[in-house]
Design a protein around this motif. Structure first.
Motif, PDB file in Angstrom:
ATOM      1  N   PHE A  57       0.845  -1.195   0.000  1.00  0.00           N
ATOM      2  CA  PHE A  57       0.000   0.000   0.000  1.00  0.00           C
ATOM      3  C   PHE A  57       0.877   1.241   0.000  1.00  0.00           C
ATOM      4  O   PHE A  57       1.933   1.248   0.628  1.00  0.00           O
ATOM      5  N   THR A 115      -2.333   7.889   0.510  1.00  0.00           N
ATOM      6  CA  THR A 115      -3.336   7.280  -0.376  1.00  0.00           C
ATOM      7  C   THR A 115      -3.367   7.915  -1.760  1.00  0.00           C
ATOM      8  O   THR A 115      -3.646   7.243  -2.750  1.00  0.00           O
ATOM      9  N   PHE A 131      -1.625   6.346  -5.014  1.00  0.00           N
ATOM     10  CA  PHE A 131      -2.024   5.019  -5.504  1.00  0.00           C
ATOM     11  C   PHE A 131      -1.813   4.850  -7.012  1.00  0.00           C
ATOM     12  O   PHE A 131      -1.260   3.859  -7.471  1.00  0.00           O
ATOM     13  N   ARG A 188       0.534   2.195  -9.031  1.00  0.00           N
ATOM     14  CA  ARG A 188       0.038   1.255 -10.044  1.00  0.00           C
ATOM     15  C   ARG A 188       0.964   1.260 -11.279  1.00  0.00           C
ATOM     16  O   ARG A 188       1.321   0.203 -11.808  1.00  0.00           O
ATOM     17  N   GLY A 245      -4.649  -0.415  -2.460  1.00  0.00           N
ATOM     18  CA  GLY A 245      -3.302  -0.968  -2.650  1.00  0.00           C
ATOM     19  C   GLY A 245      -3.375  -2.207  -3.514  1.00  0.00           C
ATOM     20  O   GLY A 245      -4.331  -2.398  -4.266  1.00  0.00           O
TER      21      GLY A 245
END
Length: 597
Positions: free
Chosen positions: A300, A304, A307, A311, A337
């Motif tokens: 993770f 946030t 993200f 990826r 995550g």
């Protein structure tokens, strides 16, 4: 073809494989002095720092033997670590011979033996070499005896060398000429080539390395990958020097590369067979397997918002490393995550390091676990790679966990420590045999769950670094696995859930609660940390509330005034506990990985 020799070097970690490869390249003048550096075939910073080969390499050398004939050597380098044993097996399948390298100071170790067995399964000609003979602690005669006991060669067949000092290099090259057989096969037969590795180039796509067993592959040929059934055009073929050297064709017995413009790593599988689309071979090369991840963990981003960036980084990493698998996962505690599958703990560590170094990504990794197979009453068989996928206990018939066969080689004085460690990890001793008077081999059957955490570190500390360890999976067996949840004030923290054997759950839960008690910041209300299996609480710790002195402003005066303030505080505390949120710091997730027994 009679002047081609394909060989690899097999050794335990740190026995001098990369250094010996450097000397061979230097002696055959494959690399100019300007390009030469230590561990030239290990081109990742990580490989140099850790002293291990992560990605295997291949390189072609030209050598003029004492008999005056010119020979072409293809050195197919192999990774040394147990996590990459499938890649090693494919590299061995592409060779006719192997140099078995043993450190004169350390003797034969576990991975030397397991890689040797792999080589013997592929019918390779073995040339034993004792390396580092110039070291002060070299035990040349003892190591010779170990090799003779292990593979039954004659004393004079064992070569002595030092990769660092360049001793014995010519003797090794001559032995490759005389002892390793030339490749067999026919240029006129249908094309049959084995893919033993692939790398990603951001301009050219996936470059597959292969060894031709039969037939010829030319530039512009329409080719087919047998196991995936896909067809492509060969945009470029060639041989592997320090860089790529394009050729019009690559013939039987040769090792080369092919570029077809493939952009997805999943389309090129190590171990697959290449053949021509218009004249396909009737049989593919045996030994192909889908690479299966053994260890699973959540990755993770710390923030946030990162993200999407993570990826992209995972996509790029997968292009370089096809054995990494990942899928989306969400966690209440950590947000969005990925659930990632790794070949083993070293593979997981390398991926984390590469994310930090190459892509500047700081990530939180959840507790690693292995994949289980759950048999349910209604839904049939389910693969459980994540604690959240565990079916409800009422619907569960039985659960199977993966087992491994572990081979540990150590000194006799540490047998007691290893027995205690392995039996404490639910191990079963299968065999104990003395390789020599100072080396003993122990074979255990162990659940993979037990070695995922810290088994290797403990093994090293219990034996002062003298034990070497190797393992191979042996399938699934019924087991009493339960899901353990961690509750903070009655709320589950899904990122701290773990799948664990029932006999270990209470102990593990208690330790985890104690650790979290030290790590979670205190609040103005009481925090209850509980470990639960289903509805049953197996461990509990309390973090007492911070007390704010609300009576500080009352100088003397009536006691009822103070009591009124304290009652008001008590009400507030009650309400705060109902709606208060417990923040879990990142250290708490890392602490789970470092639980000491």
């Amino acid at each position: 073809m009679k002047n081609i020799r394909n060989f690899c070097i097999i050794a335990h970690i740190d026995h001098g494989k990369s250094t010996l490869a450097d000397r061979l390249l230097e002696f055959t003048k494959t690399i100019s002095d300007r390009d030469m550096q230590a561990q030239v075939l290990d081109d990742m910073d990580l490989e140099r720092e850790k002293g291990i080969t992560i990605k295997s390499h291949a390189i072609q050398m030209d050598y003029t033997a004492k008999n005056g004939e010119k020979y072409t050597f293809n050195l197919i380098d192999t990774p040394g670590h147990v996590d990459f044993s499938y890649e090693v097996s494919r590299a061995l399948a592409a060779c006719e011979g192997a140099l078995l390298l043993v450190d004169a100071a350390q003797g034969i170790q576990a991975q030397t033996i397991s890689n040797l067995y792999l080589a013997l399964e592929n019918d390779l000609e073995i040339i034993p070499v004792i390396n580092k003979i110039d070291m002060p602690g070299a035990m040349i005669e003892e190591v010779k005896d170990q090799i003779i006991d292990l593979i039954g060669v004659k004393d004079e067949e064992i070569l002595l060398a030092s990769g660092k000092a360049g001793i014995g290099i010519e003797e090794i090259l001559e032995a490759i000429v005389t002892r390793i057989p030339a490749p067999k096969g026919s240029n006129d037969a249908p094309l049959q080539a084995l893919i033993f590795d692939s790398v990603f180039n951001s301009f050219r796509g996936i470059i597959a390395y292969f060894r031709v067993f039969n037939g010829t592959i030319k530039k512009g040929d329409k080719i087919r990958f047998v196991n995936t059934g896909e067809e492509y055009e060969a945009d470029e073929v060639g041989i592997l020097k320090l860089g790529l050297e394009p050729k019009k064709e690559v013939k039987t017995g040769d090792v080369g590369y092919i570029i077809t413009g493939i952009k997805s790593a999943k389309e090129v599988k190590v171990g697959d067979t290449i053949t021509l689309a218009n004249n396909p071979t009737t049989e593919s090369i045996v030994g192909f397997q889908e690479v299966k991840p053994m260890v699973f963990a959540g990755i993770f981003p710390v923030v946030t918002e990162d993200f999407e960036e993570l990826r992209e980084c995972m996509d790029k990493l997968q292009l370089n490393d096809a054995s990494l698998t990942y899928e989306l996962e969400t966690s209440q505690a950590l947000g969005f995550g990925f659930r990632c599958g790794f070949l083993g703990m070293l593979h997981m560590e390398i991926i984390q390091e590469r994310l930090e170094r190459e892509f500047n990504q700081t990530v939180i990794t959840t507790v690693p676990n292995v994949g289980f197979i759950a048999h349910t009453t209604r839904e049939g068989v389910i693969n459980v790679n994540n604690p959240s996928e565990m079916p409800d206990p009422t619907k569960l018939e039985r659960i199977e966990e993966p087992f491994i066969r572990a081979q540990i080689i150590t000194k006799p004085e540490y047998i007691g420590n290893i027995m205690t460690l392995c039996l404490g990890k639910r191990g079963i001793l299968l065999n104990q045999s003395y390789l020599t008077t100072t080396r003993v081999e122990l074979i255990f059957e162990l659940p993979l769950t037990e070695i995922v955490f810290d088994f290797y570190d403990k093994l090293k500390s219990q034996t002062r670094g003298y034990a070497s360890f190797d393992y191979s999976p042996i399938g699934f067996r019924d087991s009493d696995i339960v899901k353990m949840d961690i509750l903070l004030n009655g709320d589950k923290v899904d990122a701290l859930s773990a799948l664990i054997h029932r006999s270990r759950a209470q102990d593990f839960g208690r330790k985890l609660c104690e650790k979290l008690k030290d790590l979670l910041p205190r609040q103005q209300f009481l925090i209850a940390i509980q470990a639960a299996i289903g509805a049953k609480i197996v461990a509990r710790e309390n973090i007492s509330a911070m007390r704010k002195d609300v009576t500080a402003k009352c100088y003397g005066g009536d006691i009822s005034r103070k009591r009124k303030l304290l009652e008001k505080q008590k009400e507030g505390k009650k309400r705060m506990r109902q709606i208060g949120n417990v923040e879990v710091p990142q250290e708490a997730f890392l602490a789970v990985l470092k639980l000491d027994d």
